[in-house]
Design a protein around this motif. Structure first.
Motif, PDB file in Angstrom:
ATOM      1  N   LYS A  14       0.821  -1.208   0.000  1.00  0.00           N
ATOM      2  CA  LYS A  14       0.000   0.000   0.000  1.00  0.00           C
ATOM      3  C   LYS A  14       0.860   1.266   0.000  1.00  0.00           C
ATOM      4  O   LYS A  14       0.533   2.248  -0.655  1.00  0.00           O
ATOM      5  CB  LYS A  14      -0.927   0.010   1.217  1.00  0.00           C
TER       6      LYS A  14
ATOM      7  N   HIS B 286      -6.094   0.734  -6.877  1.00  0.00           N
ATOM      8  CA  HIS B 286      -6.464  -0.357  -5.970  1.00  0.00           C
ATOM      9  C   HIS B 286      -7.376  -1.325  -6.727  1.00  0.00           C
ATOM     10  O   HIS B 286      -8.575  -1.394  -6.465  1.00  0.00           O
ATOM     11  CB  HIS B 286      -7.177   0.249  -4.755  1.00  0.00           C
TER      12      HIS B 286
ATOM     13  N   SER C  99     -11.231  -2.357   0.347  1.00  0.00           N
ATOM     14  CA  SER C  99     -10.685  -3.528   1.045  1.00  0.00           C
ATOM     15  C   SER C  99     -11.812  -4.408   1.577  1.00  0.00           C
ATOM     16  O   SER C  99     -12.775  -3.913   2.149  1.00  0.00           O
ATOM     17  CB  SER C  99      -9.805  -3.074   2.208  1.00  0.00           C
TER      18      SER C  99
ATOM     19  N   LYS D 156     -12.331  -8.187  -4.259  1.00  0.00           N
ATOM     20  CA  LYS D 156     -11.344  -8.200  -5.349  1.00  0.00           C
ATOM     21  C   LYS D 156     -10.708  -9.576  -5.528  1.00  0.00           C
ATOM     22  O   LYS D 156     -10.665 -10.116  -6.632  1.00  0.00           O
ATOM     23  CB  LYS D 156     -10.227  -7.163  -5.101  1.00  0.00           C
TER      24      LYS D 156
ATOM     25  N   ASP E  24      -5.125  -7.046  -6.210  1.00  0.00           N
ATOM     26  CA  ASP E  24      -5.223  -5.892  -5.299  1.00  0.00           C
ATOM     27  C   ASP E  24      -4.733  -4.574  -5.896  1.00  0.00           C
ATOM     28  O   ASP E  24      -5.291  -3.530  -5.575  1.00  0.00           O
ATOM     29  CB  ASP E  24      -4.440  -6.192  -4.011  1.00  0.00           C
TER      30      ASP E  24
HETATM   31 MN    MN Z   1      -6.327  -3.773  -0.813  1.00  0.00          MN
END
Ligand code: MN
Ligand code: GDP
Ligand code: PGA
Ligand code: MN
Length: 581
Positions: free
Chosen positions: A207, A227, A249, A253, A276
């Protein structure tokens, strides 16, 4: 090992002088190094072996119970001026952040080993890839970086050849939530993270580098760091279309990227490229080309079972690091909705009692190399990536958002992405289940002002000859009893089929104020047994609810003031006007 890159050598010496480790280890990324660190962690108890018969080379790490998710309130972007990062980020002046972090890092590695971890985000031979070096005192971070990135000697060689790299300094410190900060310095391509061992806070390639720092670089250089998962959808005729999809999140995904087609679609195939993060570049061919900067999956464990995600379920039977799951009496990993076995020890290492809450932490994770996935696309390693036909945005919305709709143009698609809102999940600390605005699923990850980010997105209509079509999906509509209205998982393929048909102009749709929706026959729901009234509610909109949503969204957009691109404002006004008439 040391390095020919003087800047790296100097930085390592400076950090060592400051943090005073007992020993410095340069990681070469070899399998023997991985095994050696695992053995050490088994010895000191920070890792335990799972049942070697059912789960060969699978290990369990139980984190500090107060260190189980990303900490957005302790995550900062530090630049020379606050307006560059916007209200969508926490900002701190560079000097203040450095002073705060230096005080924490002083002497913090005494008695510990300092690992120097060179890594490459993206295929090692891709011009789109970028390298970094993470210095960390956490062996857990090292073994995770080995699975999640191209780590070690090859990355170091690339750094020595091309020079630039992102500097990431990490220490778990005392794992004290009061002494925990994740700081980013995009103007000097560096990261300082202290006090957490959790993936999103501590695996700095992910991230911190591949989204927050990279999004800043991408704005300056004309590409996008998003993302997003990347998948290839292969039709029975053998035609493959590539799709990138951004969901917040813990909103699906990984599951979509590994989807297994339902029985009625058994001649179709989904290939996984990433689950991701996507780096998207305008290619020489005028198309948007995607690479996955990562080399592994850091996935949500609960909910993974043979029915919801057979690929992921099979993939994590071997060579996997589990974090914060429960165990059965015979040492197999266990989690809620696994649908087999019973928990004996919970994620805190205590005897399981249902009165103590879930056996596995809701944000428990698996870490596994992408090559373990049987649906891993051979093109995931292609240096020039894959061409993207469709971009999908989505969120977790109990009501309001229909199953799927299509934006009317690229500009409208940017508005659709900007309008994403989703119920919060256990992936970040804080309350779960509250709707919050999460544009492009990047609220926690965009390293600069959202107004400038939307302007950058809009500019792609000039950068590309062939623009992807833009869609929005919602797998999470519920009835009053809290049951999901759409079966989801494998059946999401039906929605992908509709999306590709729309891209090819093969199916009609209903035009509504918010975009094109499937008409009753356009999307195949044969054999699903969905009640016609439920189906109708999934593919229609409630104008009054949408007027309210668009008013609230308008207030949010207005909070970006003069920086908001006029084109985006105009798109919002068009939708409002259409809803009013
Ligand atoms: Mn993520
Ligand atoms: P990611 O964090 O965005 O990669 O999300 P995951 O794919 O790991 O999914 C997060 C959670 O949502 C898991 O508990 C999944 O079982 C659940 N989930 C994923 N896809 C669907 C879906 O299509 N329908 C429903 N109801 N749940 C889903
Ligand atoms: P996720 O990734 O999107 O798979 O949940 C981790 C995170 O965003 O914290
Ligand atoms: Mn995931």
């Amino acid at each position: 090992m040391t390095t020919k890159n003087q800047e790296l050598a100097n930085w390592v010496s400076t950090v060592a002088a400051q943090t005073q480790p007992q020993e410095i280890v340069w990681c070469d990324g070899s399998d023997s190094e991985y095994q050696h660190i695992i053995d050490m962690m088994l010895e000191d108890g920070t890792l335990s072996s799972l049942n070697p018969e059912t789960h060969p080379n699978c290990y369990l790490h139980l984190s500090d119970p107060q260190d189980v998710a990303r900490v957005e309130h302790l995550t900062y972007i530090c630049t020379d001026a606050p307006d560059t990062v916007g209200d969508n980020n926490n900002w701190m002046p560079i000097a203040d952040a450095k002073a705060k972090m230096n005080a924490l890092f002083d002497g913090c590695m005494q008695g510990r080993t300092m690992y120097v971890v060179p890594y490459c985000m993206g295929p090692i031979d891709s011009p789109y890839s970028r390298c970094g070096v993470e210095i960390t005192d956490s062996p857990y971070v090292v073994i995770n970086m080995k699975l999640m990135t191209r780590m070690g000697a090859a990355a170091l060689a690339r750094i020595e050849q091309e020079g630039g790299f992102v500097k990431g300094l990490h220490s778990i410190g005392e794992l004290d939530p009061e002494r925990r900060f994740i700081m980013h310095f995009p103007q000097e391509l560096s990261i300082m993270s202290y006090g957490s061992g959790y993936g999103g806070n501590a695996l700095l390639g992910k991230k911190c580098h591949a989204l927050r720092i990279a999004s800043w670089q991408a704005k300056d250089e004309g590409w996008l760091a998003e993302h997003m998962l990347i998948l290839g959808l292969e039709s029975p005729a053998g035609e493959i279309h590539y799709i990138a999809a951004a969901f917040p999140s813990a909103c699906g995904k990984t599951n979509l990227a590994m989807l297994i087609p339902p029985e009625e679609y058994k001649d179709w195939k989904i290939w996984t490229l990433g689950d991701d993060i996507a780096w998207l570049h305008p290619g020489d061919d005028g198309q948007l080309r995607a690479i996955n900067p990562e080399a592994g999956y850091f996935g949500v464990v609960p909910g993974t079972n043979a029915k919801t995600n057979r690929n992921a379920f099979d993939m994590i039977q071997r060579n996997t690091i589990f974090t914060n799951v429960a165990q059965t009496a015979d040492g197999q990993p266990w989690w809620e909705d696994k649908k087999e076995g019973v928990p004996s020890i919970d994620w805190k290492g205590d005897a399981y009692q249902s009165s103590n809450g879930p056996a596995a932490h809701p944000n428990s994770r698996f870490t596994v190399a992408a090559t373990e996935n049987r649906a891993y696309s051979s093109l995931a390693e292609a240096p020039d990536g894959v061409p993207i036909s469709a971009i999908i945005f989505g969120g977790r919305r109990r009501e309001l958002a229909p199953l799927v709709y299509q934006a009317k143009s690229w500009e409208h698609g940017v508005l659709v992405g900007a309008s994403v809102a989703s119920e919060t999940t256990a992936a970040a600390t804080g309350k779960v289940g509250v709707v919050r605005r999460d544009p492009m699923a990047m609220k926690p990850f965009c390293g600069y002002n959202f107004a400038d980010y939307w302007g950058h997105w809009l500019s792609f209509s000039e950068r590309l000859d062939k623009l992807p079509k833009v869609f929005h999906v919602n797998w999470f509509r519920q009835n009053e009893d809290g049951d999901f209205l759409w079966p989801g998982f494998g059946d999401n393929l039906r929605v992908l089929e509709w999306i590709i048909k729309r891209c090819k102009g093969e199916v009609d749709a209903d035009e509504t104020p918010i975009g094109y929706l499937p008409n009753a026959e356009g999307l195949n729901i044969d054999d699903l047994g969905i009640d016609p009234a439920v189906w109708q509610s999934l593919i229609s909109i409630e104008p009054e609810q949408w007027r309210q949503e668009m008013d609230e969204f308008g207030e949010y957009l207005a909070s970006f003031g003069d920086r908001l691109p006029a084109k985006l404002k105009a798109q919002h006004e068009l939708v409002k006007a259409a809803l009013a008439s």
